[in-house]
Motif scaffolding. Structure first.
Motif, PDB file in Angstrom:
ATOM      1  N   ASN A 164     -17.700  27.061 -31.899  1.00  0.00           N
ATOM      2  CA  ASN A 164     -16.569  27.642 -32.163  1.00  0.00           C
ATOM      3  C   ASN A 164     -16.335  29.280 -31.286  1.00  0.00           C
ATOM      4  O   ASN A 164     -15.494  29.064 -30.049  1.00  0.00           O
TER       5      ASN A 164
ATOM      6  N   GLN B  54     -12.420  35.076 -26.216  1.00  0.00           N
ATOM      7  CA  GLN B  54     -10.998  35.296 -26.925  1.00  0.00           C
ATOM      8  C   GLN B  54     -10.713  36.099 -28.209  1.00  0.00           C
ATOM      9  O   GLN B  54      -9.719  37.194 -27.858  1.00  0.00           O
ATOM     10  N   GLY B  55     -12.118  36.255 -28.842  1.00  0.00           N
ATOM     11  CA  GLY B  55     -11.565  37.127 -29.904  1.00  0.00           C
ATOM     12  C   GLY B  55     -10.951  37.116 -31.171  1.00  0.00           C
ATOM     13  O   GLY B  55     -10.323  35.738 -31.107  1.00  0.00           O
ATOM     14  N   ILE B  56     -10.468  37.962 -32.242  1.00  0.00           N
ATOM     15  CA  ILE B  56      -9.887  37.364 -33.031  1.00  0.00           C
ATOM     16  C   ILE B  56      -9.035  38.842 -33.568  1.00  0.00           C
ATOM     17  O   ILE B  56      -9.251  40.234 -33.177  1.00  0.00           O
TER      18      ILE B  56
ATOM     19  N   ARG C 159      -6.737  29.418 -40.016  1.00  0.00           N
ATOM     20  CA  ARG C 159      -7.545  29.000 -38.973  1.00  0.00           C
ATOM     21  C   ARG C 159      -6.171  30.245 -38.494  1.00  0.00           C
ATOM     22  O   ARG C 159      -5.369  30.742 -38.938  1.00  0.00           O
TER      23      ARG C 159
ATOM     24  N   ASP D  47      -4.169  30.284 -32.584  1.00  0.00           N
ATOM     25  CA  ASP D  47      -5.181  28.687 -32.414  1.00  0.00           C
ATOM     26  C   ASP D  47      -4.123  28.452 -32.750  1.00  0.00           C
ATOM     27  O   ASP D  47      -4.383  27.001 -33.067  1.00  0.00           O
TER      28      ASP D  47
ATOM     29  N   GLY E 267      -8.545  21.913 -34.536  1.00  0.00           N
ATOM     30  CA  GLY E 267      -9.811  22.171 -35.633  1.00  0.00           C
ATOM     31  C   GLY E 267      -9.234  22.372 -36.486  1.00  0.00           C
ATOM     32  O   GLY E 267      -7.647  22.441 -36.507  1.00  0.00           O
TER      33      GLY E 267
ATOM     34  N   SER F 207     -16.861  37.750 -29.839  1.00  0.00           N
ATOM     35  CA  SER F 207     -16.730  38.496 -31.491  1.00  0.00           C
ATOM     36  C   SER F 207     -18.299  38.117 -32.079  1.00  0.00           C
ATOM     37  O   SER F 207     -18.796  37.749 -31.154  1.00  0.00           O
TER      38      SER F 207
HETATM   39  P1  ADP Z   1     -11.416  25.709 -36.931  1.00  0.00           P
HETATM   40  O1  ADP Z   1     -12.863  26.478 -35.454  1.00  0.00           O
HETATM   41  O2  ADP Z   1     -12.241  23.737 -37.319  1.00  0.00           O
HETATM   42  O3  ADP Z   1     -10.659  25.833 -36.202  1.00  0.00           O
HETATM   43  P2  ADP Z   1     -13.535  27.048 -38.135  1.00  0.00           P
HETATM   44  O4  ADP Z   1     -13.409  27.316 -39.722  1.00  0.00           O
HETATM   45  O5  ADP Z   1     -14.500  26.404 -38.144  1.00  0.00           O
HETATM   46  O6  ADP Z   1     -12.355  26.036 -38.365  1.00  0.00           O
HETATM   47  O7  ADP Z   1     -13.028  28.791 -37.463  1.00  0.00           O
HETATM   48  C1  ADP Z   1     -11.329  28.919 -38.527  1.00  0.00           C
HETATM   49  C2  ADP Z   1     -10.477  30.373 -37.386  1.00  0.00           C
HETATM   50  O8  ADP Z   1     -11.524  31.069 -37.010  1.00  0.00           O
HETATM   51  C3  ADP Z   1     -10.225  29.120 -35.897  1.00  0.00           C
HETATM   52  O9  ADP Z   1      -9.078  28.435 -36.182  1.00  0.00           O
HETATM   53  C4  ADP Z   1     -10.674  30.135 -34.894  1.00  0.00           C
HETATM   54  O10 ADP Z   1      -9.430  30.567 -35.074  1.00  0.00           O
HETATM   55  C5  ADP Z   1     -11.408  31.549 -35.637  1.00  0.00           C
HETATM   56  N1  ADP Z   1     -12.543  31.715 -35.393  1.00  0.00           N
HETATM   57  C6  ADP Z   1     -13.833  31.235 -35.305  1.00  0.00           C
HETATM   58  N2  ADP Z   1     -15.232  31.668 -34.677  1.00  0.00           N
HETATM   59  C7  ADP Z   1     -13.941  32.174 -33.693  1.00  0.00           C
HETATM   60  C8  ADP Z   1     -14.432  32.275 -32.129  1.00  0.00           C
HETATM   61  N3  ADP Z   1     -16.144  32.373 -32.488  1.00  0.00           N
HETATM   62  N4  ADP Z   1     -13.933  33.283 -31.316  1.00  0.00           N
HETATM   63  C9  ADP Z   1     -12.738  33.659 -31.313  1.00  0.00           C
HETATM   64  N5  ADP Z   1     -12.229  32.902 -32.931  1.00  0.00           N
HETATM   65  C10 ADP Z   1     -12.917  32.105 -33.589  1.00  0.00           C
END
Ligand code: ADP
Length: 456
Positions: free
Chosen positions: A361, A392-394, A408, A412, A417, A446
């Motif tokens: 991720n 990019q952060g959340i 998700r 994104d 994913g 993140s």
């Molecule tokens: P996927 O990556 O298959 O979409 P995940 O369950 O691994 O599913 O992650 C869920 C969501 O969390 C991602 O779609 C993304 O939006 C967000 N995310 C996870 N890890 C990160 C990260 N390191 N930086 C930014 N967004 C993240």
């Protein structure tokens, strides 16, 4: 029944409940209003009769002949003498209620000179009767000249003769003279308040029922929307999984094909290169299959951890090497506090898969190059690892949600994913008795931290 039809039915059902509630309330209002009108008439008549009897009693004390007003059902003196009361039955040719009314008027006229009616006494008697009937709205009494359309006397001066039935209820006229144009009236003010007070229980119940139906429809709509989303996500997920499994198979197929059909097999360097690619793809495929199987076993409660003692820094080193070989982006790895007491007791394969998901991720949700730091920490029997990136952060609103299956972040839409990686990580960490949390700032990066007890 499909979702759309079910949603339409439920909304239709709520509308039907509203209409039936409204109809019931209107009907109840009409019944209560009519009842209040009848009650005002009865009380006015009762009060007038009582007041007249009181005045007659006073009259007798004052030495005047004893005259008693007889009511329906009362025993009468058949001699018809004035001393014992009037016998209304002996008045032929006039119906009984008119006879009583005429007698009342006669007595009233008789009393007017010596002991006239006082509106204040009528009001105090009426107050008692209204209270008895649980009616607490204000009222007043008045004597009206019907011929001149004017108020002769009123216990509440300044009031208008005529007003709308929403503002006041006027009792029937009680005639005070033989021409019946001088009448007593009782006016109940603010009847709506009285009616709504009577109906308050029903109104509250109906309000609760309406709120409950709205809430039920809201829950139903939300559940339907979730189910729809879940069905869509599952569909997408199966497509994605088939695609993900097909990818490594064709890479391995092409690698073996190249080795068999070209002279590449003779070059040790190219042979090793093809083998490494095949190995990596097979590892990726195995990891994906393992994750899907684990999630389904977790769902059915059949999953068990296989814990062993192993070195955490070694596991991280292995992870780094994997990305080093397979890297498509420029990734810089940093391990902080690598010297922390290194041996932990956990399920090595699943912990590896968790860290691998977090690292995937961190690479996936970042720009052209990314720095990933693994920070190992330990305190009071709890060890932890943070995977920190400068991607990019959340957004705040997505932070809790992303740990749910198929969820998700809304931003994104571009990266591939299906929102199962973090759900898997959380469930594995919780199976170890641990926790996972995320700190993140949009545009900065993140930090995912997992903590679990060193031993269980
Ligand atoms: P996927 O990556 O298959 O979409 P995940 O369950 O691994 O599913 O992650 C869920 C969501 O969390 C991602 O779609 C993304 O939006 C967000 N995310 C996870 N890890 C990160 C990260 N390191 N930086 C930014 N967004 C993240």
């Amino acid at each position: 029944m499909n979702h759309k039809r079910l949603a339409q039915w439920s909304i239709g059902f709520v509308i039907l409940i509203f209409i039936s509630q409204a109809y019931l309330i209107v009907r109840l209002f009409q019944v209560n209003y009519t009842y209040l009108g009848k009650e005002v008439n009865t009380i006015t008549q009762d009060v007038y009769t009582k007041d007249m009897n009181l005045r007659l009693a006073e009259q007798s004390v004052m030495g005047q002949p004893k005259v008693e007003l007889l009511q329906k059902g009362a025993k009468v003196d058949t001699t018809g003498s004035f001393e014992g009361g009037f016998n209304v039955d002996k008045m032929k040719g006039v119906d009984k209620s008119s006879r009583v009314s005429i007698l009342n008027i006669c007595i009233e006229l008789l009393l007017t000179k010596t002991n006239p009616m006082k509106l204040r006494s009528i009001d105090s008697l009426a107050t008692i009767l209204f209270k008895k009937d649980n009616i607490h709205t204000p009222f007043y009494t008045r004597i009206v000249d019907l011929k001149k359309d004017s108020i002769l006397e009123s216990s509440k001066p300044g009031m208008q003769l005529k007003s709308s039935p929403w503002v006041s209820i006027q009792s029937k006229n009680i005639p005070l003279n033989l021409t019946q144009d001088r009448v007593l009236q009782l006016v109940l003010l603010n009847p709506l308040k009285a009616v709504f007070t009577q109906m308050s229980g029903m109104l509250i119940l109906s309000l609760l029922l309406s709120l409950f139906s709205i809430y039920s429809v809201f829950i139903l709509q939300r559940t339907l929307a979730r189910q729809k989303k879940l069905a869509q996500s599952k569909n997408d997920f199966f497509n994605h999984v088939s695609h993900e499994l097909k990818g490594p198979v064709s890479v391995v197929y092409n690698a073996i094909d190249s080795l068999l059909n070209t002279k590449a097999i003779e070059s040790v360097e190219r042979r090793t290169h093809y083998m490494e690619i095949s190995m990596m793809e097979l590892q990726r495929m195995t990891a994906n299959i393992d994750m899907i199987l684990t999630l389904s076993m977790l769902e059915e409660g059949m999953f068990h951890l296989n814990r062993t003692e192993f070195s955490l820094p070694e596991l991280i080193e292995e992870l780094k090497n994997r990305y080093f070989i397979s890297g498509t982006k420029s990734v810089e790895f940093v391990v902080e506090n690598g010297m922390v007491n290194s041996v932990v007791y956990a399920d090595r394969n699943h912990l590896y898969q968790c860290l691998s998901n977090l690292t995937d991720n961190a690479i996936k949700y970042s720009g052209e190059s990314v720095q990933i730091s693994y920070n190992l920490f330990e305190s009071e029997g709890v060890f932890g690892i943070s995977v920190i990136d400068n991607g990019q952060g959340i957004h705040d609103k997505d932070r809790e949600r992303i740990f749910e299956k198929f969820e998700r972040a809304n931003s994104d839409t571009k990266s591939k994913g299906h929102g199962i990686g973090l759900s898997y990580v959380r469930q594995i960490v919780e199976m170890h008795g641990g926790t996972i949390n995320v700190q993140s700032e949009w545009g900065i990066g993140s930090e995912f931290s997992i903590r679990f007890p060193r031993t269980n």
